[in-house]
Design a protein around this motif. Structure first.
Motif, short mmCIF file in Angstrom:
data_model
loop_
_atom_site.label_atom_id
_atom_site.label_comp_id
_atom_site.label_asym_id
_atom_site.label_seq_id
_atom_site.Cartn_x
_atom_site.Cartn_y
_atom_site.Cartn_z
N LEU A 127 -101.22 9.10 94.96
CA LEU A 127 -100.05 8.43 95.75
C LEU A 127 -100.58 8.48 97.22
O LEU A 127 -101.38 9.55 97.52
CB LEU A 127 -98.79 9.52 95.91
CG LEU A 127 -98.07 10.03 94.58
CD1 LEU A 127 -96.86 10.88 94.77
CD2 LEU A 127 -97.82 8.67 93.77
N THR A 128 -100.41 7.36 97.78
CA THR A 128 -101.07 7.27 99.18
C THR A 128 -100.03 6.59 100.23
O THR A 128 -99.19 6.05 99.74
CB THR A 128 -102.34 6.28 99.14
OG1 THR A 128 -101.64 4.86 99.21
CG2 THR A 128 -103.16 6.51 97.90
N SER A 164 -95.19 15.91 102.43
CA SER A 164 -94.63 16.33 101.59
C SER A 164 -94.94 16.07 99.86
O SER A 164 -94.55 16.69 99.11
CB SER A 164 -93.14 16.17 101.50
OG SER A 164 -92.63 16.89 102.84
N LEU A 165 -95.91 15.01 99.80
CA LEU A 165 -96.26 14.67 98.67
C LEU A 165 -96.95 15.62 97.76
O LEU A 165 -96.40 15.76 96.31
CB LEU A 165 -97.14 13.45 98.63
CG LEU A 165 -96.57 12.11 99.17
CD1 LEU A 165 -97.67 11.05 99.63
CD2 LEU A 165 -95.61 11.68 98.51
N ARG A 166 -97.56 16.54 98.24
CA ARG A 166 -98.21 17.54 97.34
C ARG A 166 -97.18 18.59 96.81
O ARG A 166 -96.92 18.92 95.60
CB ARG A 166 -99.14 18.49 98.08
CG ARG A 166 -99.94 19.57 97.44
CD ARG A 166 -100.86 20.34 98.16
NE ARG A 166 -101.74 21.33 97.41
CZ ARG A 166 -101.14 22.57 97.19
NH1 ARG A 166 -100.03 23.02 97.64
NH2 ARG A 166 -101.88 23.49 96.55
N ASP A 167 -96.04 19.02 97.76
CA ASP A 167 -95.24 19.79 97.26
C ASP A 167 -94.32 19.10 96.25
O ASP A 167 -93.80 19.81 95.26
CB ASP A 167 -94.06 20.06 98.41
CG ASP A 167 -94.50 21.20 99.26
OD1 ASP A 167 -95.72 22.14 98.89
OD2 ASP A 167 -93.91 21.62 100.22
N TRP A 168 -93.85 17.85 96.29
CA TRP A 168 -93.09 17.27 95.50
C TRP A 168 -93.76 17.03 93.96
O TRP A 168 -92.93 17.30 93.03
CB TRP A 168 -92.70 15.82 95.89
CG TRP A 168 -91.77 15.90 97.33
CD1 TRP A 168 -91.09 16.86 97.53
CD2 TRP A 168 -91.45 14.88 98.12
NE1 TRP A 168 -90.32 16.66 98.73
CE2 TRP A 168 -90.71 15.26 99.11
CE3 TRP A 168 -92.17 13.79 98.45
CZ2 TRP A 168 -90.47 14.61 100.13
CZ3 TRP A 168 -91.75 12.84 99.49
CH2 TRP A 168 -90.97 13.28 100.24
N VAL A 179 -105.26 16.99 98.13
CA VAL A 179 -105.34 16.04 99.18
C VAL A 179 -106.42 15.66 99.98
O VAL A 179 -107.23 16.43 100.19
CB VAL A 179 -104.11 16.57 100.30
CG1 VAL A 179 -104.00 15.71 101.52
CG2 VAL A 179 -102.88 17.30 99.59
N VAL A 180 -106.66 14.61 100.30
CA VAL A 180 -107.73 13.81 100.88
C VAL A 180 -107.01 13.06 101.94
O VAL A 180 -106.08 12.28 101.99
CB VAL A 180 -108.49 12.93 99.90
CG1 VAL A 180 -109.63 12.13 100.56
CG2 VAL A 180 -108.97 13.57 98.67
N VAL A 181 -107.82 12.95 103.01
CA VAL A 181 -107.31 12.21 104.41
C VAL A 181 -108.34 11.17 104.65
O VAL A 181 -109.52 11.46 104.72
CB VAL A 181 -107.10 13.21 105.33
CG1 VAL A 181 -106.80 12.29 106.67
CG2 VAL A 181 -106.02 14.51 105.39
N ALA A 240 -103.51 13.59 94.98
CA ALA A 240 -103.69 13.33 93.58
C ALA A 240 -103.41 14.61 92.49
O ALA A 240 -103.47 15.82 93.19
CB ALA A 240 -105.09 13.12 93.28
N ALA A 241 -102.93 14.32 91.56
CA ALA A 241 -102.52 15.50 90.56
C ALA A 241 -102.74 15.08 89.04
O ALA A 241 -102.99 14.00 88.86
CB ALA A 241 -101.22 16.13 90.92
N THR A 242 -102.82 16.12 88.37
CA THR A 242 -102.76 15.80 86.75
C THR A 242 -101.40 16.26 86.15
O THR A 242 -100.66 17.36 86.62
CB THR A 242 -104.04 16.82 86.32
OG1 THR A 242 -105.25 16.44 86.84
CG2 THR A 242 -104.11 16.69 84.68
#
Length: 243
Positions: A127-128, A164-168, A179-181, A240-242
Motif C-alpha cells: 500500500l502506498t 496507520s497502514l502498518r497497524d491496520w 515500512v519504506v519512505v 508491505a506485508a505478507t
C-alpha cells in the motif's frame, strides 16, 4: 475526469516511476504470478506489471479511469468495482497493490478485509500513500504555510491515513509488515502550482485564512519559483506485508 488528467500527468514523472518500481520490488512477484492493482487509475502500474509478465488485474471505481487504463493495456483484465467488494475469487492472487487510496476511505477495514480475502497465503500486499501531515513547504511565513496545508488536508476524508497502514494490516491478519519512505524533493514551482492554488482555496473555504492571505501567500510562492527558491518535500509511505 479533469483530476484524472492531472494525476495521469503526475504518474508520468521520473519520481512517480521510481515510486512504482519500489512498490513492485516489495511485491516480490515473478513472471507468471497474478497481481491485482486496486484503484488502478489510468493504469500505469498495470501496464508496467504486464510488461514484466505479471498477470495483472486493474480495478477502479471510476469508469473513465478504467477506460483510460484499458486503452493503455488492452490485453490486461479490468473491472469497475469498489475497493471493498472485489470481483475476485478467494485466495486468487499472488500480489495486491493499492496506491493513493486510503486517504479517500472513511473506513479502511472492509477494503483491507477484501485484500486479505483475495490474496493467497504467502502473498504480498503493498500500500502506498502520502501522509498530508508530513508535507513540507518552505515559506517566508511558515505559520501561514502550515495553515494552508491544513486546507489541503481538509480536501481528503482521511489525510493522515498512511501513518496507520502498518497497524491496520497487522490488525487484519497480515504479518511481517514493513515500512519504506520514498521522499520527493521538488524545486520547480510549476509542478505544484495547481495544487498550491487548490490548497489555498480550501483554506479560505474553511475560513482558516482570508482571500487576501491566500493571494499574498500564492504570490510569495510564485516569486520563490521565479528566484529558484521554491522547495517542497513530499514523503510517501510504502507499507508491505505478507498474507
Amino acid at each position: 475526469m479533469a483530476e484524472l488528467t492531472f494525476l495521469d500527468r503526475i504518474e508520468q514523472t521520473e519520481d512517480a516511476a521510481a515510486l512504482r518500481a519500489e512498490s513492485y520490488r516489495l511485491l516480490e512477484l515473478v513472471p507468471g504470478d497474478t497481481c491485482v492493482d486496486v484503484a488502478c487509475g489510468a493504469g500505469h502500474a498495470v501496464a508496467e506489471l504486464a510488461r514484466a509478465q505479471i498477470k495483472t488485474i486493474g480495478i477502479d471505481a471510476d469508469e473513465g479511469a478504467v477506460a483510460t487504463a484499458r486503452s493503455r493495456t488492452p490485453d490486461a483484465v479490468f473491472h469497475v468495482a469498489p475497493s471493498d467488494d472485489l470481483p475476485l475469487e478467494d485466495e486468487s492472487v499472488d500480489g495486491y497493490r493499492a496506491a493513493r487510496l486510503f486517504h479517500l476511505l472513511a473506513d479502511p477495514l472492509p477494503t483491507l478485509a477484501e485484500a486479505h480475502r483475495v490474496l493467497r497465503p504467502g502473498g504480498r500486499i503493498v500500500l502506498t500513500g502520502q501522509d498530508y501531515g508530513f508535507l513540507l513547504l518552505d515559506s517566508d511565513d511558515q505559520d501561514m504555510s502550515d495553515v494552508v496545508l491544513l486546507g489541503l488536508e481538509s480536501r481528503s476524508i482521511a489525510p493522515r491515513a498512511a501513518r496507520s497502514l502498518r497497524d491496520w494490516l497487522l490488525d487484519t491478519g497480515f504479518r511481517a509488515a514493513e515500512v519504506v519512505v520514498h521522499t520527493e524533493v521538488i524545486t520547480d514551482h510549476g509542478l505544484l502550482a495547481m495544487q498550491l492554488e487548490v490548497a489555498a482555496a480550501a483554506a479560505v473555504e474553511k475560513a482558516l485564512i482570508t482571500g487576501d492571505d491566500a493571494a499574498q501567500w500564492l504570490a510569495e510562492q510564485a516569486d520563490r519559483g521565479r528566484r529558484d527558491r521554491f522547495l517542497a518535500v513530499l514523503p510517501t509511505l510504502l507499507v508491505a506485508a505478507t498474507r
